[in-house]
Scaffold this active site. Structure first.
Site, PDB file in Angstrom:
ATOM      1  CG  ASP A 168    -106.252 101.000  60.104  1.00  0.00           C
ATOM      2  OD1 ASP A 168    -105.064 101.103  59.751  1.00  0.00           O
ATOM      3  OD2 ASP A 168    -106.606 100.692  61.258  1.00  0.00           O
ATOM      4  CG  ASP A 181    -108.543  99.755  64.500  1.00  0.00           C
ATOM      5  OD1 ASP A 181    -107.328 100.015  64.548  1.00  0.00           O
ATOM      6  OD2 ASP A 181    -109.054  98.754  65.037  1.00  0.00           O
ATOM      7  CD  GLU A 232    -101.528 101.890  57.462  1.00  0.00           C
ATOM      8  OE1 GLU A 232    -101.148 102.828  58.149  1.00  0.00           O
ATOM      9  OE2 GLU A 232    -101.845 100.787  57.920  1.00  0.00           O
TER      10      GLU A 232
END
Ligand SMILES: [Zn+2]
Length: 436
Positions: free
Chosen positions: A231, A407, A330
């Site tokens: 992340d 996170d 992502e």
């Protein structure tokens, strides 16, 4: 995998009697070869158009396209190459690379040109010289790297008292990583592929964009079902974990932020000083007056560059230690879900690119997922609620009470295979979701 490294060249060319040829003469020759390359490319485009017109007329008459081989007795690029055989000084393999690439470029943009979305290709005089992969020979002698590059054809070499078709250069290698690459090319660990040679007007030097390839290490030890979710977050710039593991990899972002702040405050004071700056900077316009400021921006960029290298390297080492066969992140292109992230997006993008390269070099698969609700979803029970994020840094599931760093929770979600599809399903069913 294919990569490129830029290497500057210093002429060391000698004629067949061993006399050093002046660099001015070598430059003159290389510019002439550029000129010929341009001519070859532009003529190639002309031949391609002629053939393309012929081919569409043929289609109108016969209802089918002609075969290149029947009409030209070669493929199109073979046919074009044959046209240039004896009327230039280029080394023949380089000449065929030039025509082959130009025909490819024509074929790729033909439909856009016909549609009118692109203009007809026309090449300017500063064309890169195409170097066939067999044209580049690197040597290491007495602590120096050299390249013998095939550049001219036999008849030119003979006419101009060259010992061979090659021109010899000393390589000017700027940093350690470039040197490592050259060493690996020398030991055949990396394979040199077709490259370009260009002239840098600012440095007044020639350089090659040396292309090389290598097969990524097949890391047999890695578990292809074990995913490291990474992340790019708010509290930590990087947080990574394997699903179900409490252990995590984090980078504390303070380093870059502090450096930026320190430097920005100096930047401000220099801008203020600009009004009453020293003699040397007056009277040369704003560019010169504020010159140190631009150096500082460079400084931040360099600092970030080296920090991103360091972070990505440490992350890959963590993945290897954990035997992860996959790194999942992502997809940040076009991200809009949260303004804070959006602002940082461009630095993140650089970090992500570095992670991707290093992962693939180590035989780790790199996968991107859609960034949707990964920060609002409870990684333990799957409950999606904006209220789960109590603050930017803190996560508390309103359903099951799972509590952790936000996170870390996001990285746990990202470490699940096909999490974006799972979330899509969850949103559709709506059972475990509260959207405000
Ligand atoms: Zn929960």
């Amino acid at each position: 995998m294919n990569k490129v490294v830029r290497v500057y060249l210093i002429s060391e060319h000698k004629d067949k009697n061993g006399e050093l040829v002046s660099y001015q003469d070598v430059n003159k020759l290389l510019w002439e070869l550029q000129n010929q390359t341009r001519m070859i490319k532009n003529k190639t485009i002309q031949y391609c158009w002629e053939y393309s017109n012929f081919s569409s007329d043929y289609y109108k008459q016969h209802g089918s396209y002609p075969s290149e081989k029947e009409i030209l007795s070669y493929t199109l690029d073979g046919y074009v190459n044959d046209k240039f055989k004896n009327n230039n000084d280029l080394y023949s393999a380089n000449c065929s690379s030039t025509t082959r690439n130009t025909v490819k470029e024509f074929k790729n943009s033909k439909s856009d040109i016909i549609k009118g979305t692109k203009s007809i290709i026309s090449y300017k005089s500063d064309q890169p010289l195409s170097l066939h992969n067999k044209s580049i020979h690197i040597e290491y002698i007495g602590g120096q790297y050299f390249a013998n590059i095939n550049l001219v054809n036999r008849s030119y070499a003979k006419e101009h008292d060259f010992a061979s078709t090659m021109i010899r250069f000393k390589l000017w290698i700027r940093d350690n990583s470039a040197e490592t690459i050259i060493q690996r090319c020398l030991s055949n660990e990396y394979k040199i592929s077709e490259s370009d040679m260009l002239y840098d007007r600012k440095k007044k030097m020639w350089y090659i964009n040396l292309c090389y390839s290598f097969s990524p290490n097949k890391n047999e030890l890695l578990d292809s079902s074990k995913i490291l979710g990474v992340d790019l977050g708010v509290a930590y710039p990087l947080c990574a974990s394997v699903y179900g593991e409490y252990d995590r990899f984090t980078v504390h972002g303070g380093e870059i932020e502090n450096f930026r702040k320190k430097v920005e405050s100096r930047k401000l004071s220099i801008l203020k000083q600009g009004k009453n700056c020293g003699e040397g900077r007056i009277g040369h316009g704003i560019q010169c007056r504020n010159k140190p400021v631009y150096n500082i921006s460079d400084k931040i960029a360099r600092f970030r560059e080296s920090a991103n290298h360091k972070y990505s390297k440490a992350l890959i080492n963590y993945a290897l230690k954990k035997n992860c066969g996959v790194i999942q992140m992502e997809d940040l292109t076009g991200i809009t879900k949260d303004a804070n992230r959006f602002l940082k997006n461009w630095t993140y993008y650089d970090l992500q690119t570095k992670i991707k390269y290093k992962a693939e070099e180590n035989g780790i698969k790199f996968k991107l997922i859609k960034p949707q609700y990964t920060s609002q979803r409870c990684s333990k029970c799957g409950y999606i609620d904006k209220g789960n994020r109590t603050t930017q840094a803190h996560f508390l599931c309103l359903k099951c009470g799972f509590e952790c760093n936000a996170d870390y929770n996001a990285s746990q979600n990202i470490s699940i295979e096909d999490i974006d599809l799972i979330i899509e399903q969850e949103l559709k069913s709506g059972a475990n979701v509260k959207l405000t």
